[in-house]
Each structure stands twice: as structure tokens, then as C-alpha cells.
Design a protein around this motif. Structure first.
Motif, PDB file in Angstrom:
ATOM      1  N   TYR A  37      36.972  49.781  34.347  1.00 23.91           N
ATOM      2  CA  TYR A  37      38.391  49.986  34.612  1.00 23.91           C
ATOM      3  C   TYR A  37      38.780  51.431  34.355  1.00 23.91           C
ATOM      4  O   TYR A  37      39.550  52.039  35.121  1.00 23.91           O
ATOM      5  N   TYR A  59      31.807  48.482  42.021  1.00 20.40           N
ATOM      6  CA  TYR A  59      30.577  47.908  41.476  1.00 20.40           C
ATOM      7  C   TYR A  59      29.405  48.012  42.448  1.00 20.40           C
ATOM      8  O   TYR A  59      28.251  48.036  42.028  1.00 20.40           O
ATOM      9  N   ARG A  85      32.681  41.413  27.634  1.00 22.38           N
ATOM     10  CA  ARG A  85      32.261  41.466  29.042  1.00 22.38           C
ATOM     11  C   ARG A  85      32.297  42.899  29.563  1.00 22.38           C
ATOM     12  O   ARG A  85      31.721  43.216  30.591  1.00 22.38           O
TER      13      ARG A  85
ATOM     14  N   TYR B  12      40.246  35.337  42.573  1.00 22.15           N
ATOM     15  CA  TYR B  12      39.331  36.472  42.597  1.00 22.15           C
ATOM     16  C   TYR B  12      37.884  36.007  42.409  1.00 22.15           C
ATOM     17  O   TYR B  12      36.967  36.450  43.107  1.00 22.15           O
ATOM     18  N   PHE B  23      24.122  39.968  42.290  1.00 20.55           N
ATOM     19  CA  PHE B  23      25.181  40.947  42.105  1.00 20.55           C
ATOM     20  C   PHE B  23      26.275  40.344  41.241  1.00 20.55           C
ATOM     21  O   PHE B  23      26.765  40.945  40.295  1.00 20.55           O
ATOM     22  N   SER B  25      26.026  37.799  39.212  1.00 19.05           N
ATOM     23  CA  SER B  25      25.697  37.549  37.814  1.00 19.05           C
ATOM     24  C   SER B  25      25.628  38.856  37.031  1.00 19.05           C
ATOM     25  O   SER B  25      25.915  38.868  35.851  1.00 19.05           O
ATOM     26  N   ASP B  26      25.246  39.946  37.709  1.00 19.91           N
ATOM     27  CA  ASP B  26      25.195  41.222  36.993  1.00 19.91           C
ATOM     28  C   ASP B  26      26.591  41.739  36.652  1.00 19.91           C
ATOM     29  O   ASP B  26      26.846  42.189  35.549  1.00 19.91           O
ATOM     30  N   PHE B  27      27.457  41.724  37.635  1.00 25.95           N
ATOM     31  CA  PHE B  27      28.732  42.436  37.475  1.00 25.95           C
ATOM     32  C   PHE B  27      29.969  41.558  37.499  1.00 25.95           C
ATOM     33  O   PHE B  27      31.063  42.022  37.223  1.00 25.95           O
ATOM     34  N   GLU B  30      32.401  41.376  34.468  1.00 26.49           N
ATOM     35  CA  GLU B  30      33.034  42.667  34.246  1.00 26.49           C
ATOM     36  C   GLU B  30      34.081  42.956  35.329  1.00 26.49           C
ATOM     37  O   GLU B  30      35.190  43.430  35.050  1.00 26.49           O
ATOM     38  N   MET B  31      33.709  42.616  36.591  1.00 33.62           N
ATOM     39  CA  MET B  31      34.643  42.848  37.684  1.00 33.62           C
ATOM     40  C   MET B  31      35.916  42.050  37.448  1.00 33.62           C
ATOM     41  O   MET B  31      37.020  42.500  37.768  1.00 33.62           O
ATOM     42  N   ILE B  33      37.356  41.209  34.560  1.00 29.96           N
ATOM     43  CA  ILE B  33      38.334  41.805  33.636  1.00 29.96           C
ATOM     44  C   ILE B  33      38.937  43.073  34.226  1.00 29.96           C
ATOM     45  O   ILE B  33      40.127  43.339  34.042  1.00 29.96           O
ATOM     46  N   VAL B  34      38.147  43.823  34.979  1.00 29.90           N
ATOM     47  CA  VAL B  34      38.710  45.015  35.612  1.00 29.90           C
ATOM     48  C   VAL B  34      39.846  44.596  36.538  1.00 29.90           C
ATOM     49  O   VAL B  34      40.940  45.176  36.535  1.00 29.90           O
ATOM     50  N   PHE B  35      39.599  43.527  37.278  1.00 26.37           N
ATOM     51  CA  PHE B  35      40.623  43.068  38.224  1.00 26.37           C
ATOM     52  C   PHE B  35      41.873  42.601  37.476  1.00 26.37           C
ATOM     53  O   PHE B  35      42.995  42.890  37.887  1.00 26.37           O
ATOM     54  N   GLN B  36      41.632  41.874  36.375  1.00 29.64           N
ATOM     55  CA  GLN B  36      42.785  41.386  35.609  1.00 29.64           C
ATOM     56  C   GLN B  36      43.645  42.554  35.144  1.00 29.64           C
ATOM     57  O   GLN B  36      44.875  42.523  35.235  1.00 29.64           O
ATOM     58  N   GLU B  37      42.969  43.620  34.676  1.00 31.19           N
ATOM     59  CA  GLU B  37      43.734  44.780  34.212  1.00 31.19           C
ATOM     60  C   GLU B  37      44.478  45.441  35.365  1.00 31.19           C
ATOM     61  O   GLU B  37      45.651  45.796  35.251  1.00 31.19           O
ATOM     62  N   GLN B  38      43.776  45.554  36.485  1.00 30.11           N
ATOM     63  CA  GLN B  38      44.419  46.144  37.671  1.00 30.11           C
ATOM     64  C   GLN B  38      45.652  45.331  38.045  1.00 30.11           C
ATOM     65  O   GLN B  38      46.706  45.861  38.359  1.00 30.11           O
ATOM     66  N   ILE B  62      35.789  43.774  48.827  1.00 30.29           N
ATOM     67  CA  ILE B  62      34.739  42.747  48.707  1.00 30.29           C
ATOM     68  C   ILE B  62      34.102  42.504  50.076  1.00 30.29           C
ATOM     69  O   ILE B  62      32.885  42.406  50.210  1.00 30.29           O
TER      70      ILE B  62
END
Lengths: 125, 877
Positions: A37, A59, A85, B12, B23, B25-27, B30-31, B33-38, B62
Motif C-alpha cells: 500500500y 502485484y 499479511r 474483491y 499468484f 496464494s502468493d499475493f 496482501e492484495m 489489505i491493500v485494497f481495503q486501505e485503498q 485485474i
């Protein structure tokens, strides 16, 4: 989660021109170790909101940079209270080398542009 | 987390599923929480607009990333798969060949099924075209000109109704006179069918006016064959019979039904059809009728409408149409008419090809499983390095996908190579055969089959890989182990392959038995050393009985003296061909039928006196025809054994008389001859009555010439004699009777061959499958075998043990196949001749063949097992 990495060795030139988005991510990480982020925010801030990366694009880039060995994921996290996470990324020396090479390449192009009077000489990048 | 956010997160998360599993399972977390913050920030800063903009950017991102990631992963997997394939060329070649044959069989048969059964007719509005049939009493009859006009005038369900009949013209002015098959049609025939000419024009109303200049259209095939596809043929003129005809157009390549004609002419070209007496006679029923239903009309609606017209006709002309149910008219879809003969055979072959592919899939799955044993270490290492289960599943599926796609390419080559053979095969069942081609549908189908194949042949090994990984790690990877589950899966695959092979072999076996029975049917005559040819006289020149009689008598006299000829005869039709039938009812003298009882009926044939001698048809009682059976002498006839038995019963027909015109003239029976298979070896013998050619002259006949030499060797000489009698008279269909006979059973023969080919392929694949699995099992058990031998087991015992294990699998497969066969072969019923789908001999024979094949396949590894040196085997451990 630990991830085994196969660092790709090679000259910076072998990576070829980076996409603008990739370059932005490398630039963001050139300053500090950041999580996803934070990278987004940094890119947005530095470009004055002109470049906004979506999570998918970001990503996709991170995956590519990781597999090319230009960035690594940090094993330790700066703040223990952080959401686990969240992952932090750091520019590798290789990544720095590639980013520098890209910046120099752009600089050369800019010089040419200046010599052709396409840009004002006083303007700084 | 607020409820609204969690809903956004769920959406999402669903969106993330578009990305490859790895992909994600790797990210993924994390994606998220980034989206939630966005999301939070976008809402805070710009409200709904900000959130909407974020969603838009996210979805686009996506959608851009997902295909690129999938492709990258596929590339990586494919590169790896290709390296693995190069590493084990034996496996790769075996798998590609097996799949190529399996997929090729399916592409080939599908190309036929697609062209013949699935595609719409290549006529505009082909789905609205119908064939009309009228039934008078017990018999289907053609239509008269008056019938046709009435149906055309009164129907409300058809917006077009056209007539058709076939006749022969003679094309003159070439090196030799040439017989030209001619379709004689209504002027708007091609308009109703929606056929546009390739060159020139179709017929116009004025072409069908009496006295109009003679015109013709060329069929595509005749244009190519006789004019080399020359487009300037339009407006050229040709002498046919007594008139000069102008070519007005060339037809495109469309299926021709009911006959393959060389040319088409309007109805006025036919002197019989256009004779005023024919037009006036409601019972001069000589044409076939096709109609085009109005848009939206169903066949049953058309049926109801036409039945109404039929009732009107019965009321208006009671003399010409029998009462009540004795007269009816029936429309049937042209599409079905064109394909009904092909349907059962094609579907059986498609099913057979599908089974072959199943066996091929089973075999490749087994090959994969066997190879997996050798790859346990590699897979375990990759798993240890973090390759997830899904990742490895995907990797293995990519490998089988590549194998299937390359196999599919090979299969397409196979079927492309077999295309012309397939077309000539299908042409025996349907006029649509010419439409068979390798088109986008076939390519698409092949690709789909390849994908399915890769799933079928790749899933089992991929599932087994999971077990391998766990097992190999547990064992430390020193010695590969076959998990019990995997062994069970391999055994299951073998059982399934044997079962399906059994099914296919039964199908092929039944067809073979049926074909052999067909071959051994006694036709009732000797087809050996008989030359036949068709002669249709010029209807302008030979327009009287005397002229026709004189022509054939002169010709036969000349042919009889030709060297190599034993006896020369003429007949209305030769055996084994549908030809024309002349069925009539009549009254036997002294046997007046009771009121309401039907008159006896038989098929009439006109033959010259030597006919029975030429074909070696035995004269059972009475006499054959003689030269004195001519006009002026009593009219005579000869019946066959069937007619004698069915119509005369206990009485000897010889000496009795019958009449076909209510006693105005009487025909005397002078002999009884043996039955022959007139309509085909698989058809029943008809009740037949022969009449002499001299008393019933004909325009069109076949020569039937018994020779003392190879029949085709004298064909040229006979044609020269024909030209000596009349230089403008062509002969057609010059062939030996044995050729005619072979031709008549060509369809079942080819079907048997194809099914046999599929079954042999299945047998070979399944047998190598059993052999391979047993060989691997022996390899795995070397140590155990070594121990057994060290403690005193004899090689013979080891041999028997391995054989027993292999044969148990085969026998379980046979048993399962037996049930399948009993259930499925009912579908073959329609194609079988005098063989039941449960024919015990076939089942027994196939079980023995399959058992032997399995035994041989197991014997090689079993013998190797029996030769294991215990010392070496134990030392390895």
C-alpha cells in the motif's frame, strides 16, 4: 511466508527498458523499504496523482521484480503490531543497478531532447 | 471491519479468483489489505465517486493482469513440459501416436457426421423442403401431372411445389454417343430449392412452354467431368436425340436427390410427360413431387393441409383415387430423406471412435502413471521447493495438454489423409457426402476433443502425483514406491481399457459375422463370368414396339456369335440393383377374390429367352421362353418359386392363366423358375412373374451376357457390335455382374472394415497397455521376486504368478465389457444381417481373441520376471 527465490544474475542491460510502472515501483523502493500500500501511495504522491496503480497491476509488477531478483521481501517487519499479511519489499543491489541504468538511459534521452531544443535546459527532472 | 467493507472485500476476493492460483496464494491476502486501505481512503476522500473510480481501476487492473499471468504460467509450464517430453522420447512418441490415432478417428468420423447429419442442407430454407409421397392401396405411387397441378393449386401450407423425374438422353457429336442422365423438372424447381446457378441462369416459365427452344442446365459434377469446368460452356449448343439443346447455366455443387443427374431439363423436354394424353390421364403417375413449406409451418400442419387436398381429390375423382384410408399423401422432410440411410451407421462409427479415444486416454494415463514412478524424485523435490499441489497439478495437466494438442494435430493429418476415402464411403449412404470437408467445425471439434483428452489422460496422474510427493518424502526418496492407490488406479485403467476394447471387438465381430453371412447368401444364380451393360434406346427413333423389338433381337443375335460369349440375353433390370420395379395386381383364372379381398400381386420382369440360361437360373417345371413366344401367339409368362408357392399354393401354376385387365386378355403360365435375390443379398425374395421381351418390347434394357472368358475383356467388342447396329446408341454402366454384386455389399463391407479397424486399434492399444503395466509391476517387484526365488520358488511358478495377475485384470475387463456389450450392441441391430446382437459365437470368439492378446502381452514381462537372478535382485536392495 518465506519464499524461495531464484535470483536472476546478469547485467542490468539484460532487463531491457522497464515499463514506466515498474520503474515507478523501483523508484518508490529506492527511498525506503515499503509494503504494497505504501508503494501505491508513494507512486501516487511523487507523480502528483498522475500515476495510480491498481492492486492487480502492482502485484503483477512485484511478482516480476521478485522473480527477476530486483527486489526482495523482507524477512523481518519494522513494526511487530502490523497486520501480518502485510509484506515489506526492499530494492536489491541488482535492482538498484537496474533502476540506475534506467535513470541514466532516460537521462541520455533527455540530453538529446535538450540538444534538439525540445526541453528547456534549465528544467530539472 | 465494517459490514460494507467486508462486502467489498468479498467482491474483491471473488475478483481475485480470475488470477492464477499460485499468484493468488502468493499475493492474495496482501492484495486484499491493500485494497481495503485503498477503499477506505477513497471513501474518505472522494465519497461514492472515489469508491466507484477505485472499483473501475481495480477491475481493469485485474482483467489486464490475469491473462498475462495465466499466459506466463502456461509458457513456463509448457517450456518445462517440452523439456520433459524431450527427456523421455519413448513415452512421448507412444503417447502422441496413441492420442493421434484416437483423436484422428474422432475428427474423421466427426467430419462426416457434421457434414451429413448436423449441418443444415446447403439449400436456402433447406429446413422447409419436403418430399411428397402418395399411397394408393398398399403401394407408394408417383404423381401424375394432374395430381401435381391439383396439389399445387389447392395447398395452403406450401409456397412452392415442383415435380421431378429422371430419363436418359443421348448426347451426339462427340467421339462416341454418350448417355446423359437427365433430371426433368418444373421450371421453378431450383428456385424452390433455393439453388443459384454458378454460371448462367436457371429455368424460366417460357422454357417450359410447349414448342419452346430446348434448353438444359449442367450439374456441377458433369460440368467438371465432361467440360473440365469451362465457364464458357454457357450458351453452347449440343445435339441430344433429335434436337439441339442450349446450355443456359451450371449448377453449384449441391446434393442431388433422388438421382445423381448429369443435366436438367424442363418438363417439356420429356415427350412422354408432355404428351396431351399423359397430361390428361390422372393415372399416368410418373413424377416425384417436392414442396417448400411456408415459413413457420410444421410438417404436421403440412400433413393436415395435404390430407385435406387428398380428400377433395377422392371426392372429385372417385375412379382415380381409392376410398377412405386406401388413399393418402404424406410429406416428409427432405433433410431426413437425405440422411436417414446414413444416420445409424454414422452414429455407430462415432461411438466406436469415441471408445477408441477413451482407450487411448486410458493408455496415456497409464503411461503417465508409469512415468510418474520414475519422476517421483523430481516431483518431491519440486514440492519441497514450495511448488503447491495446484501448481503441480497444473504442470502435469499442461504436459498432457501439450501431448493431446500435438496428438490432435497428428490426428487431423490422419483424418485429412483419409478424407477422400471417407467421402467415397459416405457417398454409399447419402448424397450429402460431397459436403464432407475439414472445416472450422472439425478443427474446433478436434481441439475440444484434445482438451477433453488432456483432462482425461492427465487427471489421474496429476491426482496420483499428490500421493507420490507424500510417499517419496516419507521414504526419503531412496527407493521409488508405488502407492497402493496408484497401483489400484493403473489396474482400474487396464480393466476399463479391456472392457471398452471388448465392446468394440464385439461390435466389429458382429458386423463381420453379419457380413460373412451376407457374402454366403445364395443369390439363386451364378454371377460369375457375366457381363452387363445398360442400353436406353433413343426415344425419338425407337418409337414403336416393332422397332424396339427388332433392335434388341438384332443386337442379341450379333452378340451371341461373338467369340467368348456363351449366351446373350436382355432384361429389364439386372440383379442386385434397385432399378425399376413394375408391381401389378392380377386375377388368376378360376380364383375370383371374395369381395373386399385384395388381388394377388407380383413384380413383373421382361426378359429375353436366354436370360435364365445366361444366369443359370434353374427351370423347375414347364419350360423357359422360346423364339416362338412372339406377338400373334398366346401371351405367356413364367413365375418364380415364391410366387408359385404364395399365389398358387398347392396347385401347379403351369398351364393356368391370369389376367391384368379384368379378363380382356389372358396370359398363360408355361414354367416355374428358381428364386433369385433381385433387390440385394440382404433383401427378401419377391414374388416375380417373367414375361418375354418379344411380347412386351421395351425402350430400356440391360444386356446380360454369360462369357467363357473374363467378362470385361469382351466389353469393347460388344460395344462395337452395338454401334454396328446403331452408331448413335450408347451403352452405360458396363460392368461384370460380380462387380455389381461387390458394389451392392460395399456399404456393409466398408462399415465392417472401419469398425474392424477401430477394434483392432483398440485391441493393440489395450494389449500394449496391459503389457506395459505388467512390465512396470515386474520391475517394481524385482526384489520381492528375488526373495521368492531365493527361498525356493521356481521360475515356472513366478511366470504363472505374473501371468495370473495380468489375466485377472483382463478377465475382469472382459466381464465388465460383456455387460456393456449386451446392453449397447442393441444399437447395432439395424446394421446386422441374420445375426443377433447377442450372437454367442461372436462373444466367445472375441473373448478368446482378447484373452489371447492379454496373455501374449503379459507373457513377455512374466518371462522376464521368471529370469530374475535372485542374487542380483537382492544385491540391488
Amino acid at each position: 511466508m518465506e519464499k524461495s527465490l531464484s535470483a536472476v544474475q546478469g547485467n542490468a542491460e539484460s532487463f531491457g527498458p522497464l515499463t514506466p510502472a515498474m520503474f515507478h515501483v523501483l523508484l518508490a523502493l529506492a527511498g525506503d523499504d515499503l509494503h504494497g500500500y505504501a508503494i501505491l501511495k508513494e507512486v501516487e504522491l511523487r507523480t502528483g496523482g498522475k500515476v495510480r496503480l491498481s492492486t492487480g497491476t502492482l502485484y503483477g509488477i512485484i511478482k516480476r521484480l521478485l522473480s527477476d531478483g530486483l527486489i526482495v521481501e523482507l524477512r523481518s517487519r519494522p513494526a511487530e503490531t502490523d497486520d501480518e499479511r502485510r509484506r515489506y519489499y526492499r530494492l536489491t543491489p541488482q535492482g538498484r543497478h537496474v533502476a540506475t541504468a534506467e535513470a541514466e538511459r532516460m537521462d541520455e534521452i533527455l540530453s538529446i531532447a535538450r540538444s534538439r531544443n525540445l526541453l528547456k535546459k534549465t528544467r530539472t527532472a | 471491519m465494517p459490514a460494507a467493507d467486508s462486502r467489498a472485500t468479498r467482491v474483491y476476493r471473488a475478483l481475485l479468483r480470475l488470477l492464477p492460483f499460485d499468484f493468488r496464494s502468493d499475493f492474495g491476502p496482501e492484495m486484499e489489505i491493500v485494497f481495503q486501505e485503498q477503499h477506505k481512503e477513497a471513501g474518505r476522500r472522494n465519497g461514492t465517486t472515489g469508491v466507484l473510480r477505485l472499483w473501475w481501476e481495480t477491475v481493469v487492473g485485474i482483467f489486464r493482469t490475469a491473462p498475462a499471468e495465466h499466459l506466463a504460467m502456461f509458457r513456463q509450464d509448457a517450456g518445462f513440459a517440452l523439456r520433459m517430453m524431450r527427456k523421455s522420447p519413448g513415452f512421448t512418441i507412444a503417447a502422441i501416436l496413441t492420442l493421434g490415432l484416437g483423436i484422428g478417428a474422432n475428427s474423421a468420423i466427426f467430419s462426416v457426421v457434421n457434414a451429413v447429419l448436423l449441418k443444415p442442407l446447403p439449400y436456402e430454407h433447406g429446413e422447409r423442403l419436403v418430399v411428397l409421397r402418395q399411397r394408393l392401396g398398399m403401394m407408394d405411387q408417383r404423381f401424375s401431372a394432374a395430381d401435381t397441378n391439383d396439389y399445387r393449386g389447392q395447398t395452403r401450407s406450401l409456397d412452392g411445389l415442383v415435380e421431378y423425374h429422371n430419363m436418359n438422353f443421348i448426347l451426339l457429336g462427340r467421339s462416341e454417343p454418350e448417355r446423359v442422365e437427365t433430371g426433368v423438372v418444373s421450371w421453378n424447381y431450383f428456385d424452390v430449392f433455393g439453388v443459384k446457378p454458378l454460371f448462367g441462369r436457371t429455368f424460366r416459365p417460357e422454357d417450359e412452354q410447349p414448342g419452346a427452344p430446348a434448353v438444359l442446365m449442367l450439374s456441377y459434377e458433369y460440368w467438371i467431368k465432361s467440360f473440365g469446368g469451362d465457364p464458357t460452356v454457357v450458351n453452347k449448343t449440343f445435339s441430344m436425340n433429335d434436337r439441339v439443346h442450349t446450355v443456359i447455366g451450371v449448377l453449384p455443387p449441391v446434393p442431388q436427390y433422388p438421382d445423381e443427374n448429369d443435366v436438367y431439363m424442363p418438363t417439356t423436354a420429356c415427350p412422354f410427360r408432355s404428351r396431351p394424353s399423359t397430361v390428361a390421364n390422372r393415372q399416368a403417375r410418373m413424377v416425384q413431387v417436392f414442396g417448400r413449406m411456408k415459413p413457420g409451418m410444421s410438417v404436421s400442419q403440412a400433413q393436415a393441409d395435404l390430407s385435406g387436398v387428398a380428400t377433395n381429390l377422392q371426392r372429385a375423382y372417385p375412379k382415380d383415387y381409392p376410398e377412405g384410408n386406401d388413399y393418402s399423401v404424406k410429406p416428409s422432410l427432405l433433410e431426413e430423406e437425405l440422411t436417414q440411410n446414413a444416420r445409424p451407421t454414422m452414429l455407430v462409427l462415432l461411438a466406436a471412435a469415441g471408445f477408441v479415444l477413451l482407450i487411448a486416454c486410458g493408455n496415456v494415463a497409464n503411461l503417465n502413471l508409469s512415468r510418474m514412478v520414475r519422476r517421483e524424485r523430481e516431483l518431491a523435490v519440486r514440492a519441497a521447493l514450495g511448488a503447491g499441489r495446484v501448481r503441480m497439478f497444473r504442470q502435469l495437466l499442461t504436459e498432457s495438454f501439450l501431448l493431446a494438442v500435438i496428438g490432435g494435430g497428428l490426428g487431423l493429418l490422419f483424418s485429412w489423409g483419409a478424407l477422400s476415402l471417407l467421402i467415397s464411403f459416405a457417398a454409399r449412404f447419402t448424397p450429402r457426402a460431397r459436403e464432407i470437408q475439414m472445416d472450422a467445425w472439425v478443427l474446433g471439434f478436434t481441439f475440444l476433443v484434445a482438451v477433453l483428452t488432456s483432462l482425461l489422460s492427465g487427471t489421474a496422474p496429476a491426482l496420483a502425483a499428490r500421493e507420490t510427493v507424500v510417499g517419496a518424502l516419507k521414504e526419503g526418496g531412496a527407493q521409488s514406491t508405488i502407492g497402493r492407490g496408484k497401483h489400484r488406479m493403473r489396474s482400474l485403467l487396464i480393466v476399463a481399457q479391456v472392457a471398452v476394447s471388448f465392446l468394440l471387438l464385439i461390435g466389429a465381430g458382429l458386423m463381420l459375422r453379419s457380413f460373412m453371412k451376407l457374402q454366403h447368401v445364395d443369390p439363386g444364380f451364378q454371377p460369375e463370368n457375366v457381363l452387363t451393360m445398360d442400353i436406353a434406346l433413343d426415344f425419338v427413333k425407337y418409337n414403336t414396339d416393332d422397332k424396339q423389338r427388332a433392335f434388341f433381337e438384332t443386337l442379341l443375335e450379333k452378340v451371341q456369335t461373338q467369340s467368348g460369349v456363351k449366351s446373350a440375353a436382355a432384361s429389364m433390370m439386372i440383379p442386385f440393383t434397385p432399378g425399376m420395379t413394375m408391381t401389378s395386381d392380377f386375377q388368376i383364372e378360376g380364383q375370383a377374390p371374395a369381395p373386399g379381398q385384395a388381388l394377388p400381386k407380383a413384380d413383373f420382369r421382361i426378359v429375353s429367352p436366354s436370360y435364365f440360361e445366361a444366369l443359370h437360373i434353374p427351370i423347375l417345371t414347364g419350360r423357359g421362353f422360346v423364339q416362338t413366344d412372339r406377338p400373334g401367339n398366346p401371351v405367356v409368362a413364367i413365375v418364380n418359386r415364391s410366387a408359385a408357392k404364395h399365389l398358387w399354393g398347392e396347385h401347379d401354376p403351369v398351364g393356368t392363366r391370369f389376367t391384368g385387365d379384368e379378363g380382356k386378355t389372358w396370359t398363360q403360365i408355361v414354367g416355374v423358375v428358381g428364386d433369385i435375390k433381385q433387390y440385394g443379398l440382404d433383401k427378401d425374395v419377391a414374388d416375380e412373374i417373367y414375361v418375354p421381351m418379344a411380347q412386351f418390347p421395351m425402350m430400356q434394357a440391360s444386356l446380360v451376357i454369360k462369357t467363357t472368358v473374363e467378362p470385361m475383356s469382351i466389353a469393347r467388342g460388344v460395344i462395337e457390335l452395338l454401334h454396328a447396329v446403331d452408331p448413335n446408341q450408347p451403352a452405360a454402366r458396363v460392368q461384370s455382374l460380380e462387380q455389381v454384386r461387390a458394389e451392392s455389399v460395399a456399404a456393409p463391407r466398408l462399415t465392417t472394415n472401419l469398425l474392424g479397424l477401430f477394434a483392432l486399434l483398440a485391441l493393440a492399444i489395450a494389449a500394449t497397455g496391459i503389457g506395459g503395466v505388467m512390465a512396470l509391476a515386474v520391475g517394481q517387484r524385482r526384489h520381492e521376486i528375488g526373495v521368492r526365488m531365493a527361498i525356493g520358488a521356481r521360475p515356472g511358478e513366478i511366470l504363472r504368478m505374473i501371468l495370473r495377475q495380468g489375466m485377472v485384470l483382463a478377465l475382469v475387463g472382459v466381464a465388465l465389457g460383456l455387460f456393456g456389450a449386451l446392453w449397447l450392441t442393441r444399437l447395432l441391430q439395424q446394421l446386422l444381417f441374420e445375426v443377433t446382437p447377442t450372437d454367442p459365437l461372436t462373444y466367445l470368439g472375441v473373448a478368446v481373441v482378447l484373452g489371447l492378446a492379454a496373455l501374449v502381452a503379459c507373457y513377455v514381462p512374466a518371462r522376464r520376471a521368471s529370469r530374475v537372478d535372485p542374487i542380483i535382485a537382492l544385491r540391488i536392495e
